[in-house]
Design a protein around this motif. Structure first.
Motif, short mmCIF file in Angstrom:
data_model
loop_
_atom_site.label_atom_id
_atom_site.label_comp_id
_atom_site.label_asym_id
_atom_site.label_seq_id
_atom_site.Cartn_x
_atom_site.Cartn_y
_atom_site.Cartn_z
N THR A 1 -10.09 24.89 11.04
CA THR A 1 -11.03 25.76 10.35
C THR A 1 -11.19 25.26 9.13
O THR A 1 -10.69 25.90 8.06
N PRO A 2 -12.07 24.10 8.83
CA PRO A 2 -12.33 23.83 7.66
C PRO A 2 -13.26 24.77 6.19
O PRO A 2 -13.75 25.38 7.06
N SER A 3 -12.61 24.57 5.36
CA SER A 3 -13.15 25.40 3.91
C SER A 3 -14.99 25.33 4.14
O SER A 3 -15.40 24.15 4.57
N LEU A 4 -15.36 26.87 3.72
CA LEU A 4 -17.15 26.80 3.98
C LEU A 4 -17.52 25.05 3.21
O LEU A 4 -18.42 25.03 3.10
N GLU A 5 -16.71 25.42 1.86
CA GLU A 5 -17.99 24.08 1.05
C GLU A 5 -17.06 22.61 1.37
O GLU A 5 -18.12 22.36 1.89
N ALA B 1 0.82 -1.35 -0.48
CA ALA B 1 0.30 0.01 0.10
C ALA B 1 1.17 1.40 -0.73
O ALA B 1 2.11 1.40 0.55
N GLN B 2 0.63 2.18 -0.80
CA GLN B 2 1.06 3.42 -0.57
C GLN B 2 -0.06 4.53 0.27
O GLN B 2 -1.37 4.35 -0.53
N VAL B 3 0.33 5.66 0.95
CA VAL B 3 -0.39 6.71 0.86
C VAL B 3 -0.12 8.26 0.67
O VAL B 3 1.55 8.60 0.16
N LEU B 4 -0.61 9.54 0.91
CA LEU B 4 -0.40 10.18 -0.30
C LEU B 4 -0.43 11.31 1.35
O LEU B 4 -1.97 11.11 1.94
N LEU B 5 -0.28 12.37 1.39
CA LEU B 5 0.39 13.31 2.27
C LEU B 5 0.01 14.03 2.35
O LEU B 5 1.15 14.54 2.25
N LEU B 6 -0.80 15.53 1.57
CA LEU B 6 -0.54 17.22 1.36
C LEU B 6 -0.46 17.44 2.99
O LEU B 6 -1.13 17.88 3.56
N VAL B 7 0.84 18.76 2.04
CA VAL B 7 0.51 19.81 3.31
C VAL B 7 0.47 20.80 2.74
O VAL B 7 0.83 21.20 1.55
N PRO B 8 0.08 22.01 3.13
CA PRO B 8 -0.15 23.43 2.25
C PRO B 8 1.92 24.02 1.79
O PRO B 8 1.66 24.92 1.38
N ASP C 1 -3.65 17.61 4.75
CA ASP C 1 -3.73 18.56 5.92
C ASP C 1 -3.93 20.21 6.23
O ASP C 1 -3.51 20.52 5.12
N GLU C 2 -4.53 20.64 6.57
CA GLU C 2 -4.81 21.91 6.65
C GLU C 2 -6.00 22.43 5.51
O GLU C 2 -5.75 23.57 4.46
N GLU C 3 -6.65 21.48 4.88
CA GLU C 3 -7.33 21.15 3.78
C GLU C 3 -7.65 22.79 3.40
O GLU C 3 -8.41 22.92 2.04
N HIS C 4 -8.10 24.05 4.33
CA HIS C 4 -8.38 24.74 4.03
C HIS C 4 -7.55 26.29 3.56
O HIS C 4 -8.08 26.98 2.98
N LYS D 1 1.36 28.55 11.01
CA LYS D 1 0.82 26.85 11.17
C LYS D 1 1.65 26.16 11.14
O LYS D 1 2.25 25.76 10.70
N GLY D 2 0.89 25.49 11.74
CA GLY D 2 0.95 23.68 12.10
C GLY D 2 2.66 23.49 13.13
O GLY D 2 2.82 22.51 13.24
N HIS D 3 3.18 24.37 13.37
CA HIS D 3 4.20 23.97 14.24
C HIS D 3 3.72 23.79 15.64
O HIS D 3 2.92 24.70 16.51
N ASP D 4 4.18 22.78 16.35
CA ASP D 4 3.67 22.57 17.44
C ASP D 4 4.76 23.31 18.83
O ASP D 4 5.42 22.73 19.61
N TYR D 5 4.70 24.42 19.05
CA TYR D 5 5.67 25.11 19.76
C TYR D 5 5.16 24.76 21.14
O TYR D 5 4.14 24.82 21.04
N GLN D 6 6.76 24.85 22.39
CA GLN D 6 5.38 24.57 23.81
C GLN D 6 5.56 25.70 24.49
O GLN D 6 5.29 25.05 25.45
#
Length: 709
Positions: free
Chosen positions: A309-313, A196-203, A271-274, A512-517
């Motif tokens: 925060t999903p896109s409206l559509e 199996a292969q999976v695709l992971l998209l980031v903005p 990820d972050e689809e909006h 965006k996306g950074h897990d600052y502690q």
């Protein structure tokens, strides 16, 4: 008896609607042709890389006059599912098939002279692979998930046993709720199948190094292909090949990765689809998110769309039941949400006054209220993050005597002042649209006055002010000037993670996306500049960005953590964007926005396209579009369910010497709009070479589903 010739139809990377016939010499090329073969062919006086889209024994042209395919790339043929995706993208986005599919191929595979050397490159790359440093603490197993995450994972796994089934799933969770841990555990169940292969998209490119390490922590034994524009040509070519041949099981990348050939794709995560970064802004102006959904539907596999925060559509599709809807309503490890504070910039009590102790001109760059909050945060040994969406020192340089402004000579915008060190050894005025850069003048070019002043401020000027106000603090600026390459950005983010910084000043790339502690305070300056706009989507994008940047605060996971604070400077605190943010009410804001859009019949309750026109004269560009609209009316295209507005100059009218205009077409019916755009494309091509009008020399382009108008 003479054997039948083998004729192949080839498309190349040109704005030409048709393919071209060539002869295939199986003896010379070493094999029979397949649809999807990458080849080199003679075209006019040059050689071009093309793709085989048809194989036959017949041509409408004289066989004797056909040229022959010269070389065959050492690649497997593109798989039929990718060709279906490319055909759809070509038709939907009104772009020729060749110029849709050929840009997908990395440059390494488009240099035929190097094809013989490629096997050696692949072999040496395999031997010299460096082991990636796994992100410490990146692995969160199913047992470590909180109850909300476990429930979400169970819902994802519920229909996992059903093969060959399309599922579109929205995973909506507030920032810091652990969405990444959920979908990585879900992907782990899919990758139990060795093929199996999976695709992971980031903005964003700057998100990939951190996520790459985290993914590697989950899947240390799985080969991963990382694809984005900052990867070197050789690395990208090899990663793309490994994805195409099935060697890479995890494909991680930005929007260009959505069009990567994969032999055994089983699941997609966006990820972050909006994020608007998924929309390509040149060439084929596709939406990677939308094409990923189409690809999942076509290949009957699940796709997960993740966002706080999903896109409206997407949100409306989940609300209506078209998409499965999974929510995460608590932050991971029990951290609280940040407290939102609106600083009303109309209230003089929030501003420094001349009588304040230590008041300076620089202090006017931020409010008194925010300065006090930063001082308090520093005392608590926490980090502060200050966002201003404008890089450089100042957006405009002006003359106090004659009102000269630093306009770009090639664009209808201003050149931005950058201090020495950002773009070179000297201070420069730089245009962020055409790239023009020139030294900062010592005197006004118009009147000779030496008293030149900066108007407004960007990250550099703010950095200087922060350093003057808190001289003992460690200040770091993070923007595209300070991080020209992904390695540079990664090093800057690591400084924050390591606690070597007290105050971070940056553009949206820090949000965006950074897990600052250890972020205790987040501040947003000049939020109003993105609030009021002719673009109906501006408020939605601003709200998403504010939620994202607010989510950087209070992520330490400590149960005693108050969640941090976000301060927003605004002249309009009563705006719905800020009022819904105060309550952390994403669904309320989306419902409010949906009702506004429905009443105005704006997307997603209607469908839009832009016809772009550019040339040496704005009048000619406008006239070109006026004539197009007149032909649309005469051919009966304009109806109750489809209208074309009057052509107008683009928001940035002139770029690099070209004047630009646009014609907005809107319909309540997607199919009607599609058919109309295809007719417009055919109409314009009758008087065009490629996409340049023969009579007016205007360059034109059709854009589907624009994200801004």
């Amino acid at each position: 008896m003479t054997p039948h010739p083998i004729v192949v139809q080839i498309v190349i990377d040109k704005p030409l609607a048709q393919g071209f016939d060539y002869l295939w010499d199986a003896e010379k090329l070493g094999k029979l042709p397949e649809i999807g073969n990458v080849v080199e062919v003679p075209f006019t006086r040059r050689k071009e890389i093309g793709l085989v889209i048809k194989v036959s024994n017949h041509s409408d042209y004289e066989i004797e006059k056909l040229k022959s395919v010269e070389r065959l790339a050492p690649l497997p043929a593109f798989d039929p599912s990718l060709l279906r995706l490319m055909n759809f993208a070509s038709q939907y986005y009104i772009h020729a098939l060749g110029e849709t599919i050929l840009p997908v191929i990395p440059q390494m595979w488009k240099k035929a002279d190097n094809w013989q050397k490629i096997p050696e490159k692949l072999e040496s790359a395999e031997k010299s692979k460096k082991k990636l440093d796994v992100l410490a603490g990146g692995l969160i197993t199913q047992e470590q998930l909180n109850s909300s995450q476990k429930k979400a994972l169970q819902e994802l796994l519920a229909n996992h046993e059903k093969e060959n089934q399309f599922r579109a799933i929205l995973l909506q969770g507030q920032t810091g709720s652990g969405k990444t841990a959920v979908f990585l555990n879900w992907l782990a169940s899919i990758l139990h199948d060795e093929s199996a292969q999976v695709l992971l998209l980031v903005p964003e490119i700057n998100l990939t190094p951190q996520l790459e390490r985290r993914v590697k922590a989950y899947f240390p034994d799985k080969k991963m292909a990382v694809l984005h524009s900052s990867v070197s040509e050789k690395k990208r070519g090899i990663a793309w090949y490994e994805a195409m041949t099935g060697k890479a099981k995890i494909i991680l990348g930005t929007r260009l990765a959505a069009l990567t050939p994969m032999t055994n794709l089983r699941a997609i995560v966006v990820d972050e689809e909006h994020d608007p970064s998924y929309k390509q802004q040149d060439g084929t102006r596709y939406s990677a998110r939308d094409l990923a959904i189409w690809r999942a539907h076509d290949q009957k596999i699940p796709i997960l769309l993740s966002s706080a925060t999903p896109s409206l559509e997407t949100w409306l599709a989940a609300q209506s039941g078209r998409y499965e809807y999974i929510r995460l309503d608590q932050r991971a490890q029990g951290a609280n949400l940040p407290s939102v504070h609106l600083i009303n910039m109309r209230d003089p009590r929030n501003q420094f006054s001349p009588g304040d102790v230590g008041a300076t001109k620089e202090k006017s760059l931020i409010s008194k209220t925010l300065a006090n909050a930063i001082t308090k945060t520093l005392a608590e040994k926490k980090q502060s993050l200050i966002l201003i969406n404008r890089r450089g020192y100042a957006p405009v340089l002006s003359c106090s005597a004659c009102n000269w402004l630093s306009k770009c000579t090639q664009c209808s915008t201003y050149t931005v002042m950058h201090k020495a060190g950002a773009l070179g050894k000297r201070s420069v005025l730089s245009c962020h649209h055409c790239g023009l850069a020139k030294p900062v003048p010592q005197f006004c070019p118009d009147c000779g006055n030496a008293d030149l002043k900066t108007l407004g401020h960007g990250t550099q000027k703010l950095e200087d002010a922060i350093e003057e106000m808190w001289p003992q603090s460690r200040v770091l600026r993070v923007d595209t000037d300070s991080s020209r390459k992904s390695k540079g950005a990664e090093a800057l983010f690591q400084e924050i993670h390591n606690g070597n910084v007290d105050i971070v000043v940056g553009t949206q790339m820090i949000a965006k996306g950074h897990d600052y502690q250890n972020i205790g305070l987040v501040a947003v300056l000049d939020a109003d500049s993105r609030l009021y706009s002719a673009d109906f989507g501006a408020a939605e994008r601003l709200f998403a960005q504010l939620v994202q940047v607010a989510g950087r605060a209070g992520r330490s996971g400590s149960s005693s953590d108050a969640g941090g604070d976000i301060y927003i400077e605004t002249q309009y605190p009563e705006s719905p964007v800020f009022q819904y943010l105060l309550r952390h009410d994403v669904d309320g804001f989306l419902a409010f926005t949906a009702s506004e859009r429905e009443e105005a019949k704006l997307p997603p309750y209607s469908y839009q396209a832009l016809i772009h026109a550019e040339g040496k004269s704005l009048d000619k560009a406008i006239q070109f579009l006026l004539e197009l609209k007149a032909r649309m009316r005469s051919k009966g295209m304009l109806t109750k369910e489809l209208k074309a507005y009057d052509p107008v100059p683009k928001p940035v009218m002139r770029v690099a010497g070209s004047e630009r205009a646009q014609l907005l077409i809107e319909s309540t019916n997607r199919k009607t709009l599609q058919e109309t755009l295809e007719m417009i494309d055919q109409d314009l091509r009758q008087d065009s070479t490629g996409r340049i009008s023969k009579t007016s020399r205007i360059r034109w382009l059709v854009e589907r589903d624009p994200i801004s108008i």
